[in-house]
Design a protein around this motif. Structure first.
Motif, PDB file in Angstrom:
ATOM      1  N   SER A 394       0.674  -1.274   0.081  1.00 13.71           N
ATOM      2  CA  SER A 394       0.072   0.028  -0.092  1.00 13.71           C
ATOM      3  C   SER A 394       1.213   1.464  -0.402  1.00 13.71           C
ATOM      4  O   SER A 394       0.835   2.104  -0.555  1.00 13.71           O
ATOM      5  N   LEU A 395       2.380   1.324   0.344  1.00 16.74           N
ATOM      6  CA  LEU A 395       3.320   2.068   0.818  1.00 16.74           C
ATOM      7  C   LEU A 395       3.325   3.190  -0.926  1.00 16.74           C
ATOM      8  O   LEU A 395       4.124   2.156  -1.615  1.00 16.74           O
ATOM      9  N   VAL A 396       2.846   4.399  -1.004  1.00 15.99           N
ATOM     10  CA  VAL A 396       3.888   5.384  -1.994  1.00 15.99           C
ATOM     11  C   VAL A 396       4.465   5.823  -2.288  1.00 15.99           C
ATOM     12  O   VAL A 396       4.733   7.077  -1.370  1.00 15.99           O
ATOM     13  N   LEU A 397       4.908   5.554  -3.201  1.00 16.76           N
ATOM     14  CA  LEU A 397       6.307   6.133  -3.313  1.00 16.76           C
ATOM     15  C   LEU A 397       6.404   8.032  -3.968  1.00 16.76           C
ATOM     16  O   LEU A 397       6.288   7.488  -5.145  1.00 16.76           O
ATOM     17  N   LEU A 398       6.767   8.736  -3.478  1.00 14.09           N
ATOM     18  CA  LEU A 398       5.516   9.987  -4.472  1.00 14.09           C
ATOM     19  C   LEU A 398       7.294  10.712  -4.852  1.00 14.09           C
ATOM     20  O   LEU A 398       7.243  11.319  -5.855  1.00 14.09           O
ATOM     21  N   LYS A 399       8.246  10.470  -4.274  1.00 15.47           N
ATOM     22  CA  LYS A 399       9.269  11.277  -4.698  1.00 15.47           C
ATOM     23  C   LYS A 399      10.662  10.651  -3.417  1.00 15.47           C
ATOM     24  O   LYS A 399      10.666   9.698  -2.720  1.00 15.47           O
ATOM     25  N   ASN A 400      12.102  10.654  -4.555  1.00 16.16           N
ATOM     26  CA  ASN A 400      13.127  10.021  -3.963  1.00 16.16           C
ATOM     27  C   ASN A 400      14.055  10.752  -5.085  1.00 16.16           C
ATOM     28  O   ASN A 400      14.586  10.848  -6.368  1.00 16.16           O
ATOM     29  N   ASP A 401      14.570  12.019  -4.580  1.00 16.83           N
ATOM     30  CA  ASP A 401      15.846  11.777  -4.770  1.00 16.83           C
ATOM     31  C   ASP A 401      16.970  11.451  -4.664  1.00 16.83           C
ATOM     32  O   ASP A 401      18.555  12.170  -5.011  1.00 16.83           O
ATOM     33  N   GLY A 402      17.130   9.840  -4.888  1.00 13.38           N
ATOM     34  CA  GLY A 402      18.576   9.300  -4.202  1.00 13.38           C
ATOM     35  C   GLY A 402      18.604   9.121  -3.414  1.00 13.38           C
ATOM     36  O   GLY A 402      19.887   7.853  -2.760  1.00 13.38           O
ATOM     37  N   VAL A 403      17.822   9.380  -1.702  1.00 12.44           N
ATOM     38  CA  VAL A 403      18.187   9.302  -0.211  1.00 12.44           C
ATOM     39  C   VAL A 403      18.211   8.195  -0.468  1.00 12.44           C
ATOM     40  O   VAL A 403      18.748   7.163   0.774  1.00 12.44           O
ATOM     41  N   LEU A 404      16.905   7.217  -0.451  1.00 12.84           N
ATOM     42  CA  LEU A 404      16.658   5.631  -0.639  1.00 12.84           C
ATOM     43  C   LEU A 404      16.269   5.196  -1.692  1.00 12.84           C
ATOM     44  O   LEU A 404      16.958   5.731  -2.917  1.00 12.84           O
ATOM     45  N   PRO A 405      17.181   3.764  -1.430  1.00 14.24           N
ATOM     46  CA  PRO A 405      17.377   3.280   0.285  1.00 14.24           C
ATOM     47  C   PRO A 405      18.219   3.836   1.690  1.00 14.24           C
ATOM     48  O   PRO A 405      19.313   3.606   0.133  1.00 14.24           O
ATOM     49  N   LEU A 406      18.214   3.333   1.918  1.00 13.65           N
ATOM     50  CA  LEU A 406      19.279   3.622   2.962  1.00 13.65           C
ATOM     51  C   LEU A 406      20.117   3.100   2.948  1.00 13.65           C
ATOM     52  O   LEU A 406      19.461   2.035   3.112  1.00 13.65           O
ATOM     53  N   GLN A 407      20.850   3.188   3.703  1.00 16.06           N
ATOM     54  CA  GLN A 407      22.214   2.138   3.942  1.00 16.06           C
ATOM     55  C   GLN A 407      22.226   1.759   5.557  1.00 16.06           C
ATOM     56  O   GLN A 407      22.003   2.173   6.216  1.00 16.06           O
ATOM     57  N   GLU A 408      22.507   0.512   5.106  1.00 15.69           N
ATOM     58  CA  GLU A 408      22.877  -0.028   6.831  1.00 15.69           C
ATOM     59  C   GLU A 408      24.093   0.931   7.821  1.00 15.69           C
ATOM     60  O   GLU A 408      25.305   1.257   6.988  1.00 15.69           O
ATOM     61  N   GLY A 409      23.720   0.879   8.643  1.00 17.77           N
ATOM     62  CA  GLY A 409      24.518   1.351   9.494  1.00 17.77           C
ATOM     63  C   GLY A 409      24.042   2.948   9.597  1.00 17.77           C
ATOM     64  O   GLY A 409      24.141   4.176  10.307  1.00 17.77           O
ATOM     65  N   TYR A 745      -9.050  12.911 -11.284  1.00 16.41           N
ATOM     66  CA  TYR A 745      -8.467  12.631 -12.999  1.00 16.41           C
ATOM     67  C   TYR A 745      -9.707  12.581 -13.785  1.00 16.41           C
ATOM     68  O   TYR A 745      -8.421  13.141 -15.316  1.00 16.41           O
ATOM     69  N   LYS A 746     -10.545  12.648 -14.462  1.00 17.45           N
ATOM     70  CA  LYS A 746     -11.396  11.887 -15.250  1.00 17.45           C
ATOM     71  C   LYS A 746     -11.617  12.696 -15.702  1.00 17.45           C
ATOM     72  O   LYS A 746     -11.758  13.851 -17.138  1.00 17.45           O
ATOM     73  N   TYR A 747     -12.047  14.231 -14.816  1.00 17.47           N
ATOM     74  CA  TYR A 747     -12.442  15.575 -15.277  1.00 17.47           C
ATOM     75  C   TYR A 747     -11.114  16.738 -14.873  1.00 17.47           C
ATOM     76  O   TYR A 747     -11.658  17.651 -15.311  1.00 17.47           O
ATOM     77  N   TYR A 748     -10.097  16.703 -14.266  1.00 18.05           N
ATOM     78  CA  TYR A 748      -9.626  17.607 -13.718  1.00 18.05           C
ATOM     79  C   TYR A 748      -8.881  18.052 -14.432  1.00 18.05           C
ATOM     80  O   TYR A 748      -8.627  17.390 -15.689  1.00 18.05           O
ATOM     81  N   THR A 749      -9.056  19.970 -14.853  1.00 22.33           N
ATOM     82  CA  THR A 749      -8.049  20.815 -16.073  1.00 22.33           C
ATOM     83  C   THR A 749      -6.626  21.180 -15.790  1.00 22.33           C
ATOM     84  O   THR A 749      -6.480  21.938 -16.499  1.00 22.33           O
ATOM     85  N   GLY A 750      -7.035  20.866 -14.375  1.00 21.47           N
ATOM     86  CA  GLY A 750      -5.352  21.585 -13.378  1.00 21.47           C
ATOM     87  C   GLY A 750      -3.898  20.645 -13.597  1.00 21.47           C
ATOM     88  O   GLY A 750      -4.610  19.871 -14.130  1.00 21.47           O
ATOM     89  N   GLU A 751      -3.690  20.992 -13.412  1.00 23.34           N
ATOM     90  CA  GLU A 751      -2.176  20.738 -12.581  1.00 23.34           C
ATOM     91  C   GLU A 751      -1.905  20.006 -11.173  1.00 23.34           C
ATOM     92  O   GLU A 751      -1.614  20.454 -11.235  1.00 23.34           O
ATOM     93  N   PRO A 752      -2.074  18.461 -11.318  1.00 25.43           N
ATOM     94  CA  PRO A 752      -1.871  17.979 -10.207  1.00 25.43           C
ATOM     95  C   PRO A 752      -0.785  17.972  -9.457  1.00 25.43           C
ATOM     96  O   PRO A 752       0.074  17.816 -10.386  1.00 25.43           O
ATOM     97  N   LEU A 753      -0.552  17.800  -8.091  1.00 26.69           N
ATOM     98  CA  LEU A 753       0.771  17.838  -7.411  1.00 26.69           C
ATOM     99  C   LEU A 753       0.907  16.304  -8.032  1.00 26.69           C
ATOM    100  O   LEU A 753       2.449  16.655  -8.543  1.00 26.69           O
ATOM    101  N   TYR A 754       0.300  15.179  -8.205  1.00 27.09           N
ATOM    102  CA  TYR A 754       0.695  13.513  -7.513  1.00 27.09           C
ATOM    103  C   TYR A 754      -0.899  13.143  -8.476  1.00 27.09           C
ATOM    104  O   TYR A 754      -1.872  13.243  -8.190  1.00 27.09           O
ATOM    105  N   PRO A 755      -0.325  13.067  -9.857  1.00 27.56           N
ATOM    106  CA  PRO A 755      -2.046  12.787 -10.375  1.00 27.56           C
ATOM    107  C   PRO A 755      -2.087  11.195 -10.014  1.00 27.56           C
ATOM    108  O   PRO A 755      -1.304  10.220  -8.739  1.00 27.56           O
ATOM    109  N   PHE A 756      -3.236  10.117 -10.244  1.00 21.39           N
ATOM    110  CA  PHE A 756      -4.377   9.423  -9.676  1.00 21.39           C
ATOM    111  C   PHE A 756      -3.328   8.188 -10.290  1.00 21.39           C
ATOM    112  O   PHE A 756      -2.637   8.260 -12.001  1.00 21.39           O
TER     113      PHE A 756
END
Length: 885
Positions: A394-409, A745-756
């Protein structure tokens, strides 16, 4: 068990006559009476007859008053017929709810984020296993309490059309097709696949044009266009009726087109029983029939008799009350007044008993499957492992600039009001988890305590804190007979909830932090009782303390009733403490769930300074924020900035958290936000400034374990958004406007932050060329196939999504794009699979303005497949021209 973290809990045929002699049942659910041979031969006790025939026979033996009484969620026994009492109200939204321990799965919106039909079926099957086990456990002790039956008022398949709706978390999101697919599997899992008997009853709700606002739901009147009705509000219900044998429907509070939903001829007769062909029973939402005539609600009719008659004539068979009794008790008077005939009442009661016969309630246990599911199935290790699996998916990754996954330690600072918040695990309509694992606990277990610093950092919103803990035994005392201070509080337990008479037992309790499996006064399973505690509280530190008491518990400290205002307490000083408790069953609760908790928190601690200090010790800051089910939910008393009555007035992260995030960004440490919410959040600042964002929704009891495994890369995230994340509430139409224009998403005409449909992975997927006919008869299924390849270096799951876009929209209710198929595909690195779909004709057409379905005989559409909506990087598409036969 006394650990607060483990259990905080602040949610159609007419009857026909047969033999005249009454019959006494002696099966699993029947009253313990002797049955004569003649009575035993009564048709309703003949298991070879159909449930419909048995129900009709039984109902034919009842008086009008008996029939009316059976149309209440608290149906009384009819001893002369061997019919035991039955409470129809039970909940199973994401686990068996409100009846003590059960496996707690992710909230419904989180299950939708898995986009996994097979997983949904397995979850629902597990929930019904636990429901059956609990039911037979209760019946063995002749307990027939609320939340102990087999008729579940789940799932909620309303469309989450507006992110402000507090109950949207209970749904499967904004898309009717995704909602319908999830609903079909959930219903089938609950009801089982036996040819003769239902495992449990599923109830699809709230039929049908219903999705907030909460504060005005008892008086609001909504209108939906014919096209929106058939395109958005009805499809999930239709799918459930077409593809399952769902036994029950719940009608809604609000009015639709001028009539209360439970009394709307168009909604209930023309559509539900007519066009949609539903032939099961209908239950009202709780209090909805009173709303017919209450002056503060719809005031649609003038009297209780009129309300009862109108509801039943429109097809509402069962009244869930509102604390002011059953409105269907007025039916005999309504018959006398000529408002309704008895045959219509017979039809309703027959529907109800048909369901009870289908559940095997009047048959021998040996003949009914599911009766031998052991009580040990409840919260078993296998079931909790499934909950953890669902949480991961169920977990959704919305953004990742490379920090994930974390390293052991990696040394991490765990900061935020939701880091150790039990409510983020359980959401609403929940059971009590046995292995509740918060984010803090999961991270500590994964990283090692030596690598973790922690601070809540701020209130969750306004001055609402999540840092409450049980008042500890170390500060609670009482005087003994010699006047000497001794540890613990003097406790007395009574059989009477009002605490009249002598106590059943007295003892010293170390503190007030209880969940009781059985009534402490007499060891019964579901009996009411009362209790008192007396002593003194002696703080170890001076400070400002806010107290919180659980339901049914009233507490005074130093002669003052505890409330919303903190109290200044001095270290070493004695403050008298008294507490009274009375568990008295009400219209929304019975005594299957028994708890008493006295908690406190310091309100004078500089949480910001704590958080900044914790961050200085870390390599990475993990911020666990968002909201919880005490802020969003069903008809709640919350009224603070951003929240009103269970709904939201803003989509922003609450100000205390936003300000803390900005300060943490200033440390220069990598910043990861894990957001908990049952609804879309406008995470605009975080999107620009955080290094990674995970949307967790409310992930169930093993949330912390699943989240830590994602952060450290034990699996690749695969959750996808079942709702659009907008940038601002200002981008939306008025909340009470039920037109779908500029919604979802079926009718929205704007720019969403994160889409369906959006979500990132730790690997990469590629899609091969699509194969589908260039010209197609839209009255026939359309084959679509393509390959998907894991092009990354680690295994992962892709959620394959197929959308259709009509190039020429016949009217504004035709979606700009529409999800028409989806599946989950697990792939090893470098592995490819061919994915094939057959798009049914109902997926290819659209609805005209009058609500009629149009099978296109000309025109073109684009079919797009990939890991998201059309326009997502890597999608493939093909144009199809429709033609007639």
């Amino acid at each position: 068990m006394t650990t607060t973290t483990a259990r905080r809990l602040a949610a159609a045929l007419l009857a026909t006559s047969a033999l005249a002699a009454p019959a006494l049942a002696f099966a699993q659910d029947a009253a313990p009476q002797e049955a004569s041979a003649d009575q035993d031969r009564a048709p309703y006790m003949d298991a070879s007859l159909s449930p419909q025939e048995r129900a009709a026979d039984l109902v034919s033996r009842m008086t009008l008053e008996e029939k009316a009484a059976q149309m209440y969620d608290k149906a009384p026994a009819i001893e002369r017929l061997g019919v035991p009492a039955y409470n129809w109200w039970n909940e199973a939204l994401h686990g068996v709810a409100r009846a003590g321990h059960a496996t707690v799965f992710p909230q419904a919106i989180g299950m939708a984020a898995t986009w996994d039909e097979d997983l949904m079926l397995e979850i629902a099957n597990t929930i019904s296993d636990e429901g059956r086990a609990k039911y037979h456990h209760y019946i063995a002790e002749d307990v027939r309490a609320m939340y102990g039956g087999l008729t579940f008022w789940s799932p909620n398949i309303n469309i989450f059309r507006d992110p402000r709706w507090g109950r949207g978390q209970e749904t499967y999101g904004e898309d009717p097709f995704l909602t319908g697919r999830m609903a079909v599997n959930f219903v089938n899992g609950l009801q089982g696949d036996d040819e003769k008997y239902l495992k449990t009853v599923a109830t699809v709700k709230h039929y049908a044009v219903h999705s907030g606002p909460e504060p005005s739901r008892h008086r609001d009147d909504y209108s939906a266009s014919d096209a929106d009705l058939h395109e958005t509000y009805l499809p999930a219900f239709k799918m459930a009726f077409d593809e399952t044998e769902v036994a029950s429907v719940m009608c809604a509070y609000n009015a639709v087109w001028g009539a209360p939903a439970c009394g709307s001829e168009r909604l209930m007769v023309d559509l539900l029983r007519g066009e949609l062909g539903f032939d099961g029973y209908v239950v009202s939402d709780c209090g909805a029939i009173g709303d017919f005539y209450y002056p503060e609600a719809h005031a649609y009719v003038e009297t209780e008799e009129q309300a009862a008659a109108e509801a039943v004539k429109m097809g509402t068979d069962l009244n869930c009350g509102d604390g002011r009794g059953s409105k269907f008790d007025a039916l005999p008077a309504a018959v006398s007044e000529g408002l309704i005939d008895e045959a219509t009442i017979d039809q309703a009661v027959t529907r109800l008993f048909k369901a009870r016969f289908e559940l095997g309630m009047f048959d021998d246990d040996a003949d009914v499957p599911f009766t031998d599911i052991p009580f040990s199935e409840v919260a078993s290790e296998e079931n909790i492992a499934l909950s953890e699996q669902a949480a991961r998916a169920s977990l959704v990754l919305l953004k990742n600039d490379g920090v994930l996954p974390l390293q052991e330690g990696t040394k991490v600072a765990v900061i935020g009001p939701n880091a150790d918040n039990w409510w983020t695990l359980v959401a609403n309509y929940n059971g009590i988890p046995t292995q509740a694992t918060t984010a803090l606990a999961g991270v500590r277990e994964k990283a090692g305590e030596e690598n973790v610093t922690y601070s809540a950092g701020s209130a969750i919103a306004g001055d609402i804190y999540t840092t409450y803990d049980a008042v500890p035994a170390s500060v609670l005392f009482h005087e003994d007979e010699d006047g000497e201070m001794q540890p613990g509080l003097q406790a007395a337990y009574y059989d009477d909830p009002a605490r009249e008479g002598e106590p059943a037992k007295t003892q010293v309790d170390e503190n007030i932090d209880f969940y009781w499996e059985r009534t402490p006064s007499n060891d019964a399973l579901a009996d009411e009782f009362g209790a008192t505690w007396e002593g003194v509280i002696v703080p170890e530190e001076s400070g400002s303390y806010a107290f919180k008491a659980s339901r049914w518990l009233e507490v005074t400290v130093d002669g003052q009733e505890i409330g919303t205002e903190p109290m200044q307490l001095e270290a070493g000083q004695r403050y008298p403490l008294t507490a009274t408790f009375g568990l008295d069953s009400g219209w929304t609760r019975d005594a299957l769930e028994k708890f008493a908790e006295l908690e406190w928190t310091r309100t004078d601690i500089d949480l910001r300074a704590e958080a900044m200090a914790a961050a200085e010790e870390a390599d990475v800051v993990l911020f666990f924020g968002g909201i919880d089910a005490n802020l969003e939910g069903e008809e709640m008393p919350v009224e603070i900035d951003g929240f009103l009555g269970g709904d939201r007035t803003s989509l922003d992260l609450p100000a205390p958290q936003e300000e803390l995030l900005e300060a943490l960004k200033g440390t220069g440490k990598p910043l990861v936000l894990v957001n908990f919410s049952g609804s879309a959040m406008a995470l605009n600042w975080a999107d620009e400034n955080a290094d990674a964002i995970v949307q967790a929704f409310y992930p169930g009891e093993k949330a912390g374990t699943a989240i830590a495994d994602l952060l450290w890369g034990e699996f690749s995230p695969s959750g996808r958004l079942p709702v659009t994340f907008y940038r601002s509430v200002d981008d939306l139409p008025e909340f009470g406007d039920y037109s779908m224009q500029n919604r979802t998403y079926k009718y929205y005409t704007g720019e969403p932050l994160y889409p369906f449909g959006y979500g990132l992975s730790y690997t990469e997927f590629g899609f091969g060329k699509m194969k589908t006919p260039r010209r197609h008869d839209a009255s026939q299924p359309l084959p679509v196939s393509f390959t998907v390849t894991n092009e990354g270096e680690r295994e992962g799951r892709e959620v394959v999504q197929v959308y259709l876009s009509h190039e020429d929209r016949a009217n504004e209710s035709v979606p700009m794009k529409e999800l028409v198929a989806f599946d989950v595909v697990d792939l090893a690195p470098g592995e490819s699979k061919t994915v094939e779909f057959e798009l049914a004709p109902e997926r290819l057409g659209y609805f005209a303005e009058d609500g009629s379905f149009v099978t296109p005989t000309s025109g073109r559409a684009t079919i797009t497949a990939g890991g998201g909506q059309p326009g997502t990087e890597g999608t493939v598409s093909k144009r199809v021209t429709f033609r007639g036969e």
